[in-house]
Design a protein around this motif. Structure first.
Motif, PDB file in Angstrom:
ATOM      1  N   THR A 309       0.851  -1.185   0.000  1.00 33.80           N
ATOM      2  CA  THR A 309       0.000   0.000   0.000  1.00 33.80           C
ATOM      3  C   THR A 309       0.893   1.244   0.000  1.00 33.80           C
ATOM      4  N   ASP A 310       0.271   2.386  -0.295  1.00 32.00           N
ATOM      5  CA  ASP A 310       1.014   3.637  -0.129  1.00 32.00           C
ATOM      6  C   ASP A 310       0.935   4.054   1.336  1.00 32.00           C
ATOM      7  N   TRP A 311       1.434   5.250   1.611  1.00 27.08           N
ATOM      8  CA  TRP A 311       1.539   5.650   3.021  1.00 27.08           C
ATOM      9  C   TRP A 311       0.225   6.147   3.603  1.00 27.08           C
ATOM     10  N   ASP A 312      -0.829   6.187   2.770  1.00 34.71           N
ATOM     11  CA  ASP A 312      -2.169   6.466   3.271  1.00 34.71           C
ATOM     12  C   ASP A 312      -3.001   5.194   3.370  1.00 34.71           C
ATOM     13  N   GLY A 313      -2.400   4.064   3.027  1.00 27.73           N
ATOM     14  CA  GLY A 313      -3.101   2.790   3.123  1.00 27.73           C
ATOM     15  C   GLY A 313      -3.813   2.357   1.861  1.00 27.73           C
ATOM     16  N   ALA A 314      -3.664   3.082   0.756  1.00 24.92           N
ATOM     17  CA  ALA A 314      -4.300   2.696  -0.500  1.00 24.92           C
ATOM     18  C   ALA A 314      -3.463   1.626  -1.201  1.00 24.92           C
ATOM     19  N   PRO A 315      -4.087   0.611  -1.802  1.00 24.42           N
ATOM     20  CA  PRO A 315      -3.326  -0.449  -2.459  1.00 24.42           C
ATOM     21  C   PRO A 315      -2.434   0.079  -3.579  1.00 24.42           C
ATOM     22  N   VAL A 316      -1.243  -0.460  -3.669  1.00 18.57           N
ATOM     23  CA  VAL A 316      -0.325  -0.171  -4.772  1.00 18.57           C
ATOM     24  C   VAL A 316      -0.183  -1.407  -5.645  1.00 18.57           C
ATOM     25  N   VAL A 317       0.298  -2.503  -5.075  1.00 20.75           N
ATOM     26  CA  VAL A 317       0.376  -3.774  -5.798  1.00 20.75           C
ATOM     27  C   VAL A 317      -0.744  -4.661  -5.271  1.00 20.75           C
ATOM     28  N   HIS A 318      -1.659  -5.019  -6.161  1.00 21.49           N
ATOM     29  CA  HIS A 318      -2.871  -5.727  -5.749  1.00 21.49           C
ATOM     30  C   HIS A 318      -2.690  -7.235  -5.658  1.00 21.49           C
ATOM     31  N   ALA A 319      -1.566  -7.760  -6.097  1.00 19.78           N
ATOM     32  CA  ALA A 319      -1.329  -9.206  -6.053  1.00 19.78           C
ATOM     33  C   ALA A 319      -1.436  -9.723  -4.625  1.00 19.78           C
ATOM     34  N   ARG A 320      -1.850 -10.974  -4.516  1.00 20.86           N
ATOM     35  CA  ARG A 320      -1.927 -11.655  -3.228  1.00 20.86           C
ATOM     36  C   ARG A 320      -0.782 -12.666  -3.157  1.00 20.86           C
ATOM     37  N   MET A 321       0.123 -12.477  -2.208  1.00 18.65           N
ATOM     38  CA  MET A 321       1.252 -13.385  -2.028  1.00 18.65           C
ATOM     39  C   MET A 321       0.901 -14.435  -0.975  1.00 18.65           C
ATOM     40  N   HIS A 322       1.261 -15.684  -1.247  1.00 16.07           N
ATOM     41  CA  HIS A 322       0.895 -16.745  -0.297  1.00 16.07           C
ATOM     42  C   HIS A 322       1.520 -16.519   1.062  1.00 16.07           C
ATOM     43  N   TRP A 323       2.748 -15.952   1.088  1.00 15.16           N
ATOM     44  CA  TRP A 323       3.431 -15.803   2.379  1.00 15.16           C
ATOM     45  C   TRP A 323       2.705 -14.825   3.287  1.00 15.16           C
ATOM     46  N   VAL A 324       1.993 -13.862   2.696  1.00 12.06           N
ATOM     47  CA  VAL A 324       1.259 -12.890   3.512  1.00 12.06           C
ATOM     48  C   VAL A 324       0.132 -13.595   4.266  1.00 12.06           C
ATOM     49  N   LEU A 325      -0.566 -14.483   3.578  1.00 13.37           N
ATOM     50  CA  LEU A 325      -1.648 -15.206   4.234  1.00 13.37           C
ATOM     51  C   LEU A 325      -1.109 -16.102   5.341  1.00 13.37           C
ATOM     52  N   THR A 326       0.041 -16.737   5.103  1.00  5.86           N
ATOM     53  CA  THR A 326       0.600 -17.579   6.167  1.00  5.86           C
ATOM     54  C   THR A 326       0.973 -16.743   7.386  1.00  5.86           C
ATOM     55  N   GLU A 327       1.466 -15.527   7.156  1.00  2.00           N
ATOM     56  CA  GLU A 327       1.818 -14.663   8.285  1.00  2.00           C
ATOM     57  C   GLU A 327       0.578 -14.097   8.968  1.00  2.00           C
ATOM     58  N   ALA A 328      -0.528 -13.974   8.241  1.00  2.00           N
ATOM     59  CA  ALA A 328      -1.786 -13.614   8.895  1.00  2.00           C
ATOM     60  C   ALA A 328      -2.209 -14.717   9.859  1.00  2.00           C
ATOM     61  N   LEU A 329      -2.076 -15.972   9.424  1.00  2.00           N
ATOM     62  CA  LEU A 329      -2.363 -17.086  10.328  1.00  2.00           C
ATOM     63  C   LEU A 329      -1.459 -17.029  11.547  1.00  2.00           C
ATOM     64  N   GLY A 330      -0.175 -16.741  11.324  1.00  2.00           N
ATOM     65  CA  GLY A 330       0.763 -16.662  12.434  1.00  2.00           C
ATOM     66  C   GLY A 330       0.441 -15.548  13.404  1.00  2.00           C
ATOM     67  N   ALA A 331       0.006 -14.418  12.886  1.00  2.00           N
ATOM     68  CA  ALA A 331      -0.339 -13.293  13.752  1.00  2.00           C
ATOM     69  C   ALA A 331      -1.577 -13.611  14.588  1.00  2.00           C
ATOM     70  N   ALA A 332      -2.583 -14.205  13.942  1.00  2.00           N
ATOM     71  CA  ALA A 332      -3.792 -14.569  14.687  1.00  2.00           C
ATOM     72  C   ALA A 332      -3.474 -15.607  15.750  1.00  2.00           C
ATOM     73  N   TRP A 333      -2.638 -16.578  15.413  1.00  2.00           N
ATOM     74  CA  TRP A 333      -2.209 -17.600  16.375  1.00  2.00           C
ATOM     75  C   TRP A 333      -1.502 -16.971  17.569  1.00  2.00           C
ATOM     76  N   ALA A 334      -0.570 -16.062  17.306  1.00  2.00           N
ATOM     77  CA  ALA A 334       0.193 -15.444  18.395  1.00  2.00           C
ATOM     78  C   ALA A 334      -0.716 -14.615  19.293  1.00  2.00           C
ATOM     79  N   LEU A 335      -1.614 -13.845  18.696  1.00  2.00           N
ATOM     80  CA  LEU A 335      -2.519 -13.024  19.496  1.00  2.00           C
ATOM     81  C   LEU A 335      -3.498 -13.890  20.285  1.00  2.00           C
TER      82      LEU A 335
END
Length: 414
Positions: A309-335
């Motif tokens: 995203t840019d510095w206001d939070g608007a998307p820049v690159v719209h692709a979805r990377m698999h590693w981001v989803l895995t880290e979302a799982l990790g963040a939810a697990w840790a919290l």
């Protein structure tokens, strides 16, 4: 509240059905991993799990050695030998006998270096591979880890800044006039793992210094959109790589996936070090994750996290990377571990449903590395399925405590 207590027993992270699905996918990923072994180390895998004819990358050989150590800790047949193979490749083929440190890349047959530069990002994974190999008792791991930590201490650790330097020429004489948050994030991961297996708390304390600087200072001061790029004195470079927004390692703008990854590492560091001085860690981790969700999840109308995203939070690159989803799982697990809140377990299961629908490749194996903004396979940044590090770790989460690090925790429970 500092992180002395584990609240995860207040509510399960996921249902027994989901836990079984994750365990089955972990087994599939580990089997996919075995195809990466080549004489010189571990190669880059294509969509079908065949090794691509290209130079062998240090970071991939390290990450796959670490993954194989996780398989070995689980008692999977043949994985101890694969860890031995990785340690041997790192100790012999990738190691620079003249200048010390490790080559960034070597020829496909392991015979010669093709890129002699020395980068903190890849060297952090040497520490991680050595730590994980030591945790499962592989011969040569102690020497590999000791050398890797000595190199980190001599060249990459900046005591004045409390952060890691970025990269050097092959002979260490020329230092890059740049600092990156990504290399520092993986240095935290590596230092936590090293402290766990060696018992030397200097590595835990250095991880704590990096996390405090990167998150309690830099991220907090940037509305939780973490600057990625800096000058040598850690002045932010907000326009860095504006003309290369989809760069695989140094993209322009904020990277929500890194906010998710930092959240997990922040909580693990706080639990490791403990004490009221870390009271800020939980609210900071929650702010990082909620900010990433607000900016990046379904930001363009379709499910999935956008890459940048840019510095206001608007998307820049719209692709979805698999590693981001895995880290979302990790963040939810840790919290969930820290708070016991069912909010995080619900998000964990929601994101796993998304992964099953779009990212888990049930036909050819592993996970699809990249999707476009309509959630169809795409190769704008990543080609093939280079390694299994992020996905394997995510699939092991339900059976792990928040600390110690992955290999140490699995080895202790075996």
């Amino acid at each position: 509240m500092w992180l002395s207590a584990d609240m995860s027993q207040n509510a399960p992270l996921c249902t027994e059905t989901v836990a079984a699905e994750l365990a089955a996918n972990a087994d599939d990923l580990l089997q996919f991993t075995t195809g990466a072994a080549v004489p010189g180390g571990f190669g880059w895998l294509d969509d079908d799990g065949a090794v691509v004819e290209r130079n062998l990358e240090l970071w991939i050989t390290c990450r796959m050695t670490h993954v194989c150590a996780l398989g070995a800790a689980l008692g999977k047949p043949g994985f101890h030998e694969l860890v031995e193979h990785g340690v041997k490749a790192l100790s012999e083929n990738f190691h620079d006998e003249r200048h010390d440190g490790w080559y960034a890349a070597i020829a496909p047959d392991g015979s010669r270096p093709t890129d002699a530069t020395k980068a903190a990002y890849a060297h952090s994974f040497v520490v991680l591979a050595g730590s994980s190999a030591r945790a499962v008792g592989v011969e040569g791991a102690n020497d590999l880890l000791a050398n890797a930590l000595a190199v980190h201490d001599r060249y990459f650790w900046d005591e004045n800044q409390g952060m890691a330097r970025e990269s050097f020429s092959g002979d260490w004489r020329i230092e890059e006039d740049y600092r990156g948050i990504n290399a520092n994030m993986h240095t935290v991961e590596a230092y936590l793992a090293a402290g766990d297996v060696t018992g030397d708390d200097i590595w835990h304390r250095r991880a704590g210094r990096i996390v405090t600087r990167a998150i309690d200072d830099v991220a907090r001061g940037s509305n939780w959109r973490i600057p990625e790029h800096f000058t040598a004195d850690f002045t932010p470079l907000p326009d860095y790589n504006r003309d290369q927004p989809a760069h695989p390692f140094r993209p322009y703008g904020a990277t929500p996936g890194h906010a998710l990854e930092w959240a997990r590492l922040t909580l693990a560091t706080a639990r490791t070090l403990g004490g009221p001085a870390w009271d800020w860690a939980l609210p900071a981790a929650e702010s990082l994750v909620r900010g990433a969700i607000a900016d990046a999840w379904a930001a363009d109308g379709a499910d999935g996290f956008v890459y940048t995203t840019d510095w206001d939070g608007a998307p820049v690159v719209h692709a979805r990377m698999h590693w981001v989803l895995t880290e979302a799982l990790g963040a939810a697990w840790a919290l969930h571990h820290v708070t016991g809140s069912s909010d995080w377990s619900r998000l964990f299961e929601q994101w796993w449903e998304y992964a099953k629908a779009h990212l888990v490749d049930t036909e050819r194996g592993s996970w699809i590395s990249e999707l476009d903004q309509t959630n169809h396979p795409h190769a704008g940044t990543w080609v093939g399925k280079p390694d299994t590090y992020h996905a394997v770790q995510a699939m092991l989460l339900p059976r792990l405590p928040l600390t110690p690090s992955f290999a140490s925790a699995l080895a202790a429970s075996s």
